[in-house]
Design a protein around this motif. Structure first.
Motif, PDB file in Angstrom:
ATOM      1  N   THR A 109       0.831  -1.203   0.000  1.00  0.00           N
ATOM      2  CA  THR A 109       0.000   0.000   0.000  1.00  0.00           C
ATOM      3  C   THR A 109       0.865   1.253   0.000  1.00  0.00           C
ATOM      4  N   ILE A 110       1.872   1.280   0.866  1.00  0.00           N
ATOM      5  CA  ILE A 110       2.756   2.444   0.946  1.00  0.00           C
ATOM      6  C   ILE A 110       3.513   2.629  -0.365  1.00  0.00           C
ATOM      7  N   LYS A 111       4.002   1.552  -0.940  1.00  0.00           N
ATOM      8  CA  LYS A 111       4.711   1.634  -2.223  1.00  0.00           C
ATOM      9  C   LYS A 111       3.788   2.173  -3.320  1.00  0.00           C
ATOM     10  N   ALA A 112       2.557   1.700  -3.362  1.00  0.00           N
ATOM     11  CA  ALA A 112       1.610   2.157  -4.386  1.00  0.00           C
ATOM     12  C   ALA A 112       1.352   3.653  -4.261  1.00  0.00           C
ATOM     13  N   HIS A 113       1.220   4.136  -3.041  1.00  0.00           N
ATOM     14  CA  HIS A 113       0.975   5.563  -2.831  1.00  0.00           C
ATOM     15  C   HIS A 113       2.233   6.391  -3.081  1.00  0.00           C
ATOM     16  N   ALA A 114       3.400   5.818  -2.875  1.00  0.00           N
ATOM     17  CA  ALA A 114       4.646   6.536  -3.135  1.00  0.00           C
ATOM     18  C   ALA A 114       4.883   6.712  -4.631  1.00  0.00           C
ATOM     19  N   ASP A 115       4.371   5.774  -5.411  1.00  0.00           N
ATOM     20  CA  ASP A 115       4.605   5.792  -6.860  1.00  0.00           C
ATOM     21  C   ASP A 115       3.516   6.513  -7.652  1.00  0.00           C
ATOM     22  N   THR A 118      -1.505  10.962  -4.859  1.00  0.00           N
ATOM     23  CA  THR A 118      -2.445  10.517  -3.835  1.00  0.00           C
ATOM     24  C   THR A 118      -2.859  11.692  -2.960  1.00  0.00           C
ATOM     25  N   THR A 119      -3.837  11.456  -2.120  1.00  0.00           N
ATOM     26  CA  THR A 119      -4.268  12.453  -1.137  1.00  0.00           C
ATOM     27  C   THR A 119      -4.072  11.859   0.248  1.00  0.00           C
ATOM     28  N   PRO A 120      -3.975  12.706   1.262  1.00  0.00           N
ATOM     29  CA  PRO A 120      -3.837  12.175   2.624  1.00  0.00           C
ATOM     30  C   PRO A 120      -5.000  11.267   3.023  1.00  0.00           C
ATOM     31  N   ASP A 121      -6.229  11.635   2.638  1.00  0.00           N
ATOM     32  CA  ASP A 121      -7.390  10.804   2.976  1.00  0.00           C
ATOM     33  C   ASP A 121      -7.315   9.436   2.306  1.00  0.00           C
ATOM     34  N   ALA A 122      -6.914   9.411   1.039  1.00  0.00           N
ATOM     35  CA  ALA A 122      -6.815   8.134   0.319  1.00  0.00           C
ATOM     36  C   ALA A 122      -5.744   7.250   0.947  1.00  0.00           C
ATOM     37  N   ASP A 126      -6.540   3.634   2.722  1.00  0.00           N
ATOM     38  CA  ASP A 126      -5.884   2.429   2.202  1.00  0.00           C
ATOM     39  C   ASP A 126      -5.027   1.745   3.271  1.00  0.00           C
ATOM     40  N   VAL A 127      -4.365   2.534   4.115  1.00  0.00           N
ATOM     41  CA  VAL A 127      -3.582   1.954   5.216  1.00  0.00           C
ATOM     42  C   VAL A 127      -4.512   1.254   6.202  1.00  0.00           C
ATOM     43  N   MET A 128      -5.642   1.867   6.522  1.00  0.00           N
ATOM     44  CA  MET A 128      -6.598   1.240   7.449  1.00  0.00           C
ATOM     45  C   MET A 128      -7.133  -0.072   6.870  1.00  0.00           C
ATOM     46  N   ASP A 129      -7.381  -0.085   5.570  1.00  0.00           N
ATOM     47  CA  ASP A 129      -7.818  -1.328   4.929  1.00  0.00           C
ATOM     48  C   ASP A 129      -6.717  -2.383   4.993  1.00  0.00           C
ATOM     49  N   ALA A 130      -5.475  -1.976   4.763  1.00  0.00           N
ATOM     50  CA  ALA A 130      -4.353  -2.920   4.765  1.00  0.00           C
ATOM     51  C   ALA A 130      -4.153  -3.570   6.132  1.00  0.00           C
ATOM     52  N   VAL A 131      -4.360  -2.817   7.196  1.00  0.00           N
ATOM     53  CA  VAL A 131      -4.170  -3.372   8.544  1.00  0.00           C
ATOM     54  C   VAL A 131      -5.490  -3.881   9.136  1.00  0.00           C
ATOM     55  N   GLU A 132      -6.537  -3.865   8.321  1.00  0.00           N
ATOM     56  CA  GLU A 132      -7.851  -4.370   8.706  1.00  0.00           C
ATOM     57  C   GLU A 132      -8.399  -3.714   9.970  1.00  0.00           C
ATOM     58  N   SER A 133      -8.329  -2.393  10.006  1.00  0.00           N
ATOM     59  CA  SER A 133      -8.877  -1.660  11.142  1.00  0.00           C
ATOM     60  C   SER A 133     -10.396  -1.817  11.161  1.00  0.00           C
ATOM     61  N   PRO A 134     -10.975  -2.196  12.310  1.00  0.00           N
ATOM     62  CA  PRO A 134     -12.424  -2.377  12.381  1.00  0.00           C
ATOM     63  C   PRO A 134     -13.192  -1.073  12.568  1.00  0.00           C
ATOM     64  N   ALA A 135     -12.471   0.031  12.869  1.00  0.00           N
ATOM     65  CA  ALA A 135     -13.143   1.314  13.076  1.00  0.00           C
ATOM     66  C   ALA A 135     -12.147   2.445  12.853  1.00  0.00           C
TER      67      ALA A 135
END
Length: 182
Positions: A109-115, A118-122, A126-135
């Motif tokens: 995810t971090i690599k995709a956003h580095a390349d 992107t926006t801070p919200d996106a 995406d980081v929350m999805d990657a770490v499976e945050s429930p909230a």
């Protein structure tokens, strides 16, 4: 109203099964005494109120309760829709394999956003999805005081405010945190 240990309330949030990015929060200092107030709300779950304090640099204690079973328009107006601050709730991965898998997803995810642009919200989502945050979601927070909406929520849930304050004050007293050096 059932008052419970603050981590039990967070377990309810984690296990709610609600859409993770639908949560909103407002937090700040308690109006009286040591500690902080936090309201977490989700349209499909309701509103939780937590009061916590740092017993020492390694231990946080507190209490909480569910103050509303749904998020109506009035209560919802006190929780931010969009804000510069964000919050997330996260539980530890189940085992070493799950931790490695999450780390790999996070790295990708971090690599995709580095390349790519992107926006801070996106990036955050995406980081929350990657770490499976429930909230996770927007948060109105004041580290030096109390946001106005925190006071509005406290006024709306006056009974819970009084009961939680009494319970938290008891915890603080038991821990002798309310005493200075003598």
């Amino acid at each position: 109203m059932r008052i419970r240990e603050w981590q039990e309330i967070l377990r309810d949030v984690i296990e709610s099964g609600a859409e993770p990015d639908g949560w909103r929060a407002v937090a700040g200092d308690r109006s009286q005494g040591l500690g902080e107030d936090l309201y977490l709300g989700h349209p499909g779950v309701g509103v939780y109120h937590l009061k916590t304090y740092a017993k020492n640099p390694f231990s946080v204690r507190g209490v909480g309760t569910q103050v509303a079973r749904n998020l109506d328009d009035e209560i919802g107006s006190y929780l931010p829709e969009d804000d510069d601050s964000r919050f997330a709730v996260r539980s530890a991965p189940d085992g070493e394999d799950a931790a490695k898998e999450q780390a790999t997803r996070l790295e990708e995810t971090i690599k995709a956003h580095a390349d790519a642009p992107t926006t801070p919200d996106a990036l955050f989502e995406d980081v929350m999805d990657a770490v499976e945050s429930p909230a996770f979601g927007p948060m109105e927070y004041d580290s030096y005081g109390r946001p106005e909406n925190l006071d509005r929520l406290a006024e709306g849930f006056e009974e819970a405010e009084e009961l939680l304050n009494a319970e938290l004050d008891d915890l603080i007293g038991e821990d002798d945190v309310d005493r200075g050096f003598q």
